[in-house]
Design a protein around this motif. Structure first.
Motif, PDB file in Angstrom:
ATOM      1  N   PHE A  78       0.941  -1.328  -0.002  1.00 27.59           N
ATOM      2  CA  PHE A  78       0.015  -0.094  -0.013  1.00 27.59           C
ATOM      3  C   PHE A  78       0.775   1.281   0.092  1.00 27.59           C
ATOM      4  O   PHE A  78       1.710   1.385   0.729  1.00 27.59           O
ATOM      5  CB  PHE A  78      -0.919  -0.001   1.114  1.00 27.59           C
ATOM      6  CG  PHE A  78      -0.510  -0.143   2.558  1.00 27.59           C
ATOM      7  CD1 PHE A  78      -0.438  -1.398   3.068  1.00 27.59           C
ATOM      8  CD2 PHE A  78      -0.442   1.184   3.260  1.00 27.59           C
ATOM      9  CE1 PHE A  78       0.042  -1.440   4.395  1.00 27.59           C
ATOM     10  CE2 PHE A  78       0.360   0.930   4.597  1.00 27.59           C
ATOM     11  CZ  PHE A  78       0.363  -0.434   5.036  1.00 27.59           C
ATOM     12  N   ALA A  79       0.539   2.124  -0.927  1.00 26.22           N
ATOM     13  CA  ALA A  79       1.449   3.410  -1.023  1.00 26.22           C
ATOM     14  C   ALA A  79       0.930   4.233   0.140  1.00 26.22           C
ATOM     15  O   ALA A  79      -0.242   4.152   0.655  1.00 26.22           O
ATOM     16  CB  ALA A  79       0.902   3.998  -2.272  1.00 26.22           C
ATOM     17  N   ARG A  80       1.829   4.909   0.676  1.00 30.29           N
ATOM     18  CA  ARG A  80       1.464   5.726   1.776  1.00 30.29           C
ATOM     19  C   ARG A  80       1.273   7.109   1.368  1.00 30.29           C
ATOM     20  O   ARG A  80       1.620   7.573   0.354  1.00 30.29           O
ATOM     21  CB  ARG A  80       2.838   5.908   2.924  1.00 30.29           C
ATOM     22  CG  ARG A  80       3.393   4.608   3.411  1.00 30.29           C
ATOM     23  CD  ARG A  80       2.550   4.311   4.706  1.00 30.29           C
ATOM     24  NE  ARG A  80       2.719   3.426   5.606  1.00 30.29           N
ATOM     25  CZ  ARG A  80       2.254   3.200   6.723  1.00 30.29           C
ATOM     26  NH1 ARG A  80       1.095   3.545   6.996  1.00 30.29           N
ATOM     27  NH2 ARG A  80       2.695   2.128   7.545  1.00 30.29           N
ATOM     28  N   LYS A  81       0.125   7.904   2.102  1.00 26.15           N
ATOM     29  CA  LYS A  81      -0.192   8.954   1.667  1.00 26.15           C
ATOM     30  C   LYS A  81       0.652  10.250   2.334  1.00 26.15           C
ATOM     31  O   LYS A  81       0.678  11.285   2.014  1.00 26.15           O
ATOM     32  CB  LYS A  81      -1.848   9.293   2.265  1.00 26.15           C
ATOM     33  CG  LYS A  81      -2.608   8.601   0.967  1.00 26.15           C
ATOM     34  CD  LYS A  81      -4.169   8.947   1.447  1.00 26.15           C
ATOM     35  CE  LYS A  81      -5.010   8.327   0.424  1.00 26.15           C
ATOM     36  NZ  LYS A  81      -6.558   8.059   1.166  1.00 26.15           N
ATOM     37  N   ALA A  94       4.647  10.143  -5.802  1.00 22.12           N
ATOM     38  CA  ALA A  94       3.539  10.843  -6.882  1.00 22.12           C
ATOM     39  C   ALA A  94       2.689  11.808  -6.016  1.00 22.12           C
ATOM     40  O   ALA A  94       2.359  11.534  -5.017  1.00 22.12           O
ATOM     41  CB  ALA A  94       3.084   9.736  -7.962  1.00 22.12           C
ATOM     42  N   SER A  95       2.178  12.743  -6.733  1.00 22.49           N
ATOM     43  CA  SER A  95       1.215  13.802  -6.135  1.00 22.49           C
ATOM     44  C   SER A  95      -0.132  13.451  -6.859  1.00 22.49           C
ATOM     45  O   SER A  95      -0.256  13.045  -8.162  1.00 22.49           O
ATOM     46  CB  SER A  95       1.738  15.227  -6.783  1.00 22.49           C
ATOM     47  OG  SER A  95       0.797  16.177  -6.178  1.00 22.49           O
ATOM     48  N   VAL A  96      -1.005  13.387  -5.807  1.00 21.52           N
ATOM     49  CA  VAL A  96      -2.280  13.016  -6.217  1.00 21.52           C
ATOM     50  C   VAL A  96      -3.300  14.312  -5.719  1.00 21.52           C
ATOM     51  O   VAL A  96      -3.334  14.732  -4.629  1.00 21.52           O
ATOM     52  CB  VAL A  96      -2.809  11.807  -5.410  1.00 21.52           C
ATOM     53  CG1 VAL A  96      -4.207  11.537  -5.856  1.00 21.52           C
ATOM     54  CG2 VAL A  96      -2.021  10.619  -5.879  1.00 21.52           C
ATOM     55  N   PHE A  97      -3.967  14.428  -6.870  1.00 27.90           N
ATOM     56  CA  PHE A  97      -4.906  15.878  -6.356  1.00 27.90           C
ATOM     57  C   PHE A  97      -6.403  15.234  -6.091  1.00 27.90           C
ATOM     58  O   PHE A  97      -7.037  14.319  -6.720  1.00 27.90           O
ATOM     59  CB  PHE A  97      -5.122  16.780  -7.537  1.00 27.90           C
ATOM     60  CG  PHE A  97      -5.932  17.869  -7.302  1.00 27.90           C
ATOM     61  CD1 PHE A  97      -5.742  19.037  -6.563  1.00 27.90           C
ATOM     62  CD2 PHE A  97      -7.305  17.854  -7.662  1.00 27.90           C
ATOM     63  CE1 PHE A  97      -6.662  19.946  -5.964  1.00 27.90           C
ATOM     64  CE2 PHE A  97      -8.154  18.897  -7.485  1.00 27.90           C
ATOM     65  CZ  PHE A  97      -7.710  20.024  -6.806  1.00 27.90           C
ATOM     66  N   SER A  98      -6.963  15.723  -4.968  1.00 27.67           N
ATOM     67  CA  SER A  98      -8.270  15.299  -4.519  1.00 27.67           C
ATOM     68  C   SER A  98      -9.215  16.214  -4.838  1.00 27.67           C
ATOM     69  O   SER A  98      -9.106  17.298  -4.420  1.00 27.67           O
ATOM     70  CB  SER A  98      -8.308  14.798  -3.197  1.00 27.67           C
ATOM     71  OG  SER A  98      -9.625  14.869  -2.675  1.00 27.67           O
ATOM     72  N   PHE A  99     -10.188  16.143  -5.595  1.00 21.51           N
ATOM     73  CA  PHE A  99     -11.364  17.062  -5.907  1.00 21.51           C
ATOM     74  C   PHE A  99     -12.192  17.232  -4.663  1.00 21.51           C
ATOM     75  O   PHE A  99     -12.739  18.070  -4.444  1.00 21.51           O
ATOM     76  CB  PHE A  99     -12.118  16.442  -7.100  1.00 21.51           C
ATOM     77  CG  PHE A  99     -11.277  16.578  -8.587  1.00 21.51           C
ATOM     78  CD1 PHE A  99     -11.303  17.953  -9.251  1.00 21.51           C
ATOM     79  CD2 PHE A  99     -10.682  15.753  -8.927  1.00 21.51           C
ATOM     80  CE1 PHE A  99     -10.611  18.145 -10.299  1.00 21.51           C
ATOM     81  CE2 PHE A  99      -9.883  15.951 -10.339  1.00 21.51           C
ATOM     82  CZ  PHE A  99      -9.932  17.145 -10.836  1.00 21.51           C
ATOM     83  N   THR A 100     -12.311  15.986  -4.170  1.00 23.27           N
ATOM     84  CA  THR A 100     -13.453  16.003  -2.983  1.00 23.27           C
ATOM     85  C   THR A 100     -12.687  17.089  -1.718  1.00 23.27           C
ATOM     86  O   THR A 100     -13.251  17.492  -1.111  1.00 23.27           O
ATOM     87  CB  THR A 100     -13.684  14.832  -2.350  1.00 23.27           C
ATOM     88  OG1 THR A 100     -12.350  14.019  -1.999  1.00 23.27           O
ATOM     89  CG2 THR A 100     -14.658  14.099  -3.274  1.00 23.27           C
ATOM     90  N   LYS A 101     -11.314  16.896  -1.463  1.00 20.16           N
ATOM     91  CA  LYS A 101     -10.557  17.723  -0.559  1.00 20.16           C
ATOM     92  C   LYS A 101     -10.139  19.108  -1.198  1.00 20.16           C
ATOM     93  O   LYS A 101      -9.602  19.826  -0.261  1.00 20.16           O
ATOM     94  CB  LYS A 101      -9.779  16.772   0.073  1.00 20.16           C
ATOM     95  CG  LYS A 101     -10.218  15.489   0.945  1.00 20.16           C
ATOM     96  CD  LYS A 101      -9.393  14.792   1.672  1.00 20.16           C
ATOM     97  CE  LYS A 101      -9.712  13.628   2.403  1.00 20.16           C
ATOM     98  NZ  LYS A 101      -8.827  12.664   2.723  1.00 20.16           N
ATOM     99  N   GLY A 135      -1.730   8.591 -10.257  1.00 17.35           N
ATOM    100  CA  GLY A 135      -0.536   8.637  -9.285  1.00 17.35           C
ATOM    101  C   GLY A 135       0.167   7.181  -8.858  1.00 17.35           C
ATOM    102  O   GLY A 135       1.505   7.322  -9.190  1.00 17.35           O
ATOM    103  N   LEU A 136      -0.557   6.264  -8.865  1.00 20.60           N
ATOM    104  CA  LEU A 136       0.187   4.916  -8.897  1.00 20.60           C
ATOM    105  C   LEU A 136       0.786   4.597 -10.093  1.00 20.60           C
ATOM    106  O   LEU A 136       1.928   3.615 -10.267  1.00 20.60           O
ATOM    107  CB  LEU A 136      -1.177   3.987  -8.609  1.00 20.60           C
ATOM    108  CG  LEU A 136      -1.653   3.850  -7.164  1.00 20.60           C
ATOM    109  CD1 LEU A 136      -2.637   2.790  -6.827  1.00 20.60           C
ATOM    110  CD2 LEU A 136      -0.615   3.303  -5.964  1.00 20.60           C
ATOM    111  N   ILE A 137       0.081   4.692 -11.267  1.00 23.85           N
ATOM    112  CA  ILE A 137       0.608   4.568 -12.542  1.00 23.85           C
ATOM    113  C   ILE A 137       2.063   5.328 -12.616  1.00 23.85           C
ATOM    114  O   ILE A 137       3.195   4.656 -13.117  1.00 23.85           O
ATOM    115  CB  ILE A 137      -0.444   4.893 -13.648  1.00 23.85           C
ATOM    116  CG1 ILE A 137      -1.529   3.896 -13.787  1.00 23.85           C
ATOM    117  CG2 ILE A 137       0.397   4.891 -15.084  1.00 23.85           C
ATOM    118  CD1 ILE A 137      -2.709   4.469 -14.635  1.00 23.85           C
ATOM    119  N   ASP A 138       2.102   6.532 -12.334  1.00 23.37           N
ATOM    120  CA  ASP A 138       3.364   7.238 -12.133  1.00 23.37           C
ATOM    121  C   ASP A 138       4.299   6.546 -11.417  1.00 23.37           C
ATOM    122  O   ASP A 138       5.618   6.330 -11.940  1.00 23.37           O
ATOM    123  CB  ASP A 138       3.002   8.531 -11.753  1.00 23.37           C
ATOM    124  CG  ASP A 138       4.280   9.504 -11.831  1.00 23.37           C
ATOM    125  OD1 ASP A 138       5.294   9.167 -12.152  1.00 23.37           O
ATOM    126  OD2 ASP A 138       4.022  10.765 -11.125  1.00 23.37           O
TER     127      ASP A 138
END
Lengths: 195, 195
Positions: A78-81, A94-101, A135-138
């Motif tokens: 599991f990737a760590r946040k 990798a950077s992950v943008f959350s639209f909900t947050k 992000g995971l693909i990256d």
């Protein structure tokens, strides 16, 4: 996957046209036999893909990813946040943008656990805008690993993530694809896009 | 639990006298068959306790808790470390102080998933200072549920958490108890404290 779709119909709560709450069996409370069935289904769909590692993101991806890994006979990562005290460097990030947050967060995986020798199955609980999967693909690309595909428990087919990833030529297998949450009602695509 | 202790000896990395890194099989990469064996062992130890729910904290507790739930035939719930968009109220909340991060965070569990009818088994990956377990115990008490006990994958027996919780009369079952990490070496207690 009928068992999953029935569970979504019976226990899912539609909070808005975009938000489906499934915390009785996936996101907060986990239904272990359902997760076992989900893991078996992912393993069945990717059994000939030569998977060596399953990778997901904490936290809701862990249960389906571990069960897929158990059936496929490979480790689950599991990737760590956020970076933890004992995982400070030697990471793919990798950077992950959350639209909900409305914020970006880094996800990271140790370089020890994914290498150019690996064939990776990415697993996540939801596919909506596709940012987490991208992000995971990256990270898989940074590692030089082979990406066998993406396994999703619930895809929101009315959001753009599935199309973005499939348009890259990546195989996406979603066990339930929701076509609409309008009028407080869950509608599924008759046929999975992935078939 | 010999399988687990062997894994710790073979793959655990002692980073200091207090820090053991086990991210090859528990905290980052997960070894699914080992988690299955861990789940079976927790289930064996608590099989006569009438467990109706397993509760843990995201993220590293999820794999062992789900496997215990699978074997016991009950749901597994993971307490959230922060409130999410779809879980905004109707929560039991407790504060957990992290000595490693030197900060307090709230953990929360929906009131829907633990009630006075439940008999709860708490599961966590590590027991060190006991703060996380005390937070979960607080939530079980708020819900008026019965606490059957605490199942820990790795207890740091040289830290105070195990004593604090056992002194409350709570049953603690740790599958591996480490007596020392001095000199870069993992030493186990010859006998589990819990037996």
């Amino acid at each position: 996957m009928k068992l999953l779709k029935d569970k979504i119909q019976n226990e899912g709560r539609v909070l808005s046209e975009n938000v489906l709450k499934v915390d009785t069996f996936l996101n907060h409370q986990i239904d272990p036999p359902l997760m076992q069935a989900v893991g078996e289904e992912f393993a069945r769909r990717f059994k000939d893909a030569g998977i060596t590692k399953v990778i997901t993101i904490e936290s809701s991806g862990i249960a389906p990813a571990m069960m897929a890994g158990l059936v496929l006979g490979v480790p689950a990562i599991f990737a760590r946040k956020q970076k933890s005290l004992t995982l400070i460097d030697h990471l793919y990030t990798a950077s992950v943008f959350s639209f909900t947050k409305n914020e970006s967060n880094d996800i990271s995986v140790s370089k020890d656990f994914v290498t150019s020798e690996d064939t990776v199955l990415l697993i996540d609980d939801f596919l909506a805008n596709g940012q987490a999967a991208l992000g995971l693909i990256d990270i898989v690309e940074q590692a030089g690993a082979k990406l066998a595909g993406v396994g999703i428990v619930i895809e929101k087919g009315f959001q753009k993530g599935g199309a973005i990833i499939r348009d890259k030529g990546i195989r996406v297998e979603s066990l339930a694809i929701i076509s609409s949450l309008a009028n407080g009602k869950v509608e599924f695509l008759g046929e999975d896009l992935s078939k």
